[in-house]
Scaffold this active site. Sequence first.
Site, short mmCIF file in Angstrom:
data_model
loop_
_atom_site.label_atom_id
_atom_site.label_comp_id
_atom_site.label_asym_id
_atom_site.label_seq_id
_atom_site.Cartn_x
_atom_site.Cartn_y
_atom_site.Cartn_z
N ARG A 56 -62.98 20.05 13.51
CA ARG A 56 -62.93 18.62 13.84
C ARG A 56 -64.36 18.10 13.87
NH1 ARG A 56 -62.10 17.81 19.70
NH2 ARG A 56 -64.24 17.11 19.55
N HIS A 98 -62.75 13.94 19.57
CA HIS A 98 -61.29 14.14 19.67
C HIS A 98 -60.58 12.83 19.35
CE1 HIS A 98 -57.37 15.24 21.13
NE2 HIS A 98 -57.40 14.22 21.97
N TYR A 104 -69.99 18.57 25.25
CA TYR A 104 -69.47 19.94 25.38
C TYR A 104 -69.67 20.84 24.17
CZ TYR A 104 -65.48 17.64 23.07
OH TYR A 104 -64.70 16.92 22.21
C1 LIG Z 1 -47.78 17.74 26.68
C2 LIG Z 1 -49.15 17.14 26.60
N1 LIG Z 1 -50.13 17.64 27.37
C3 LIG Z 1 -51.38 17.13 27.30
C4 LIG Z 1 -51.65 16.09 26.46
C5 LIG Z 1 -53.07 15.52 26.38
N2 LIG Z 1 -53.70 15.94 25.11
C6 LIG Z 1 -53.79 15.07 24.07
S1 LIG Z 1 -54.53 15.79 22.75
C7 LIG Z 1 -54.75 17.26 23.55
C8 LIG Z 1 -55.43 18.41 22.87
C9 LIG Z 1 -54.72 18.89 21.65
O1 LIG Z 1 -55.49 19.82 20.94
P1 LIG Z 1 -54.99 20.46 19.61
O2 LIG Z 1 -53.59 20.88 19.74
O3 LIG Z 1 -55.98 21.51 19.24
O4 LIG Z 1 -55.01 19.25 18.55
P2 LIG Z 1 -56.26 18.40 18.02
O5 LIG Z 1 -56.38 17.21 18.93
O6 LIG Z 1 -57.46 19.27 18.04
O7 LIG Z 1 -55.89 17.97 16.64
C10 LIG Z 1 -54.26 17.17 24.85
C11 LIG Z 1 -54.31 18.27 25.83
C12 LIG Z 1 -50.59 15.57 25.69
N3 LIG Z 1 -50.78 14.56 24.82
N4 LIG Z 1 -49.36 16.13 25.75
#
Ligand SMILES: Cc1ncc(C[n+]2csc(CCOP(=O)(O)OP(=O)(O)O)c2C)c(N)n1
Length: 383
Positions: free
Chosen positions: A276, A280, A289
């Site tokens: 990425r 985010h 971080y």
């Molecule tokens: C069930 C749930 N828990 C927490 C969140 C908050 N949240 C949004 S994005 C994220 C991280 C996701 O990381 P990843 O799966 O690696 O996907 P990326 O954003 O890197 O594409 C979190 C914890 C959420 N949207 N849904």
Amino acid sequence: MTVKSTARARKKAAPGAPDNSRTGSDTQTELVQLLTPEGVRVEHPDYPLVTSPEELRALYRDLVLVRRFDAEATALQRQGELGLWASLLGQEAAQVGSGRAMRPGDYAFPTYREHGVAWCRDVDPLNLLGMFRGVNHGGWDPNEKNFHLYTIVIGAQALHATGYAMGITKDGADDAVIAYFGDGASSQGDVSEAFTFAAVYNSPVVFFCQNNQWAISEPTTTQTKIPLYRRASGFGFPGVRVDGNDVLACLAVTRWALDHARNGGGPVLIEAFTYRMGAHTTSDDPTRYRLTEETEAWKAKDPISRLKAYLEAEGLVDDEFLAGIEAESVALGLRVREGVRSMPDPDPTLIFDHVYAEPHTLVDEERAEYEAYAASFEGGENL
Ligand SMILES: Cc1ncc(C[n+]2csc(CCOP(=O)(O)OP(=O)(O)O)c2C)c(N)n1
Ligand SMILES: [Mg+2]
């Protein structure tokens, strides 16, 4: 289960030994690659890929236009035109390669970052932007595009995809499903449950995990002790790690996996190893971080420059072609900018209309309360 072997595992395996090369139950950490970061075309014994010059140019066009649209969206958010944007910068190849591997009848279940897959499914970028502007809920017809609405609840769409794939089997259809999720999502219970159901019911679903190394501020090391693709082994289906910045490898591996699934082979986990490059979302500041050196190292593996280097070395593109793509990308940027800025605000009371299919007394009360509140402001009927 039909499992093809890698050259390395073939060399190691004793005659008659089970082939574990895709399930990762040996120490295999091979990254499937067809195009090196320098743009040199290499072969992989399990994923032969024949592409015409037109196809290669079309992939390049996809990558450039998707990146342009994404950059425009980030700029629009910074200028207050969107509430939020989740950039796909750096992940264009993983999304375009896998998106272009799908057949028209295949169905994709995205997260909130799959703008490149949406592009491949012919979803108008303005639909995506409308959602991030807060004026619609996506606005495309999932069943027309075979592209489900974005899912923000991390990992939930892995279950939706598996259920849909189980339905395909019952219908006796020849289609396959692809579920997108991230490295962080791999820690969610929903994803493990989806793996279990898909494996046990031998469902035609491909789990496409974009390991972009970060789940907001959490690195992959806090999600897993082993390479993610090896998780598949414990559930009893093949797992493959592919270079997620190599559009050709992503295309070849995903095409193989979708065919494996549609032909009765059951699920496959693909771990697209990528990065990425941006924040985010626009609400995040990654400098808090992670180190610049890490981002710089991944810049050298950029998915677009490696394809461009290859196309140029092979004489498959010329200045005229590149100028044409540039002009198209400027026009796309303008179209989305003007389109977003002229989107009408929806009537706020619309939100009450689709809570239930039938009228509901509680929702009616809430609507009336809101209308009275809005009317208490000068010009409140337009709030
Ligand atoms: C069930 C749930 N828990 C927490 C969140 C908050 N949240 C949004 S994005 C994220 C991280 C996701 O990381 P990843 O799966 O690696 O996907 P990326 O954003 O890197 O594409 C979190 C914890 C959420 N949207 N849904
Ligand atoms: Mg991630």
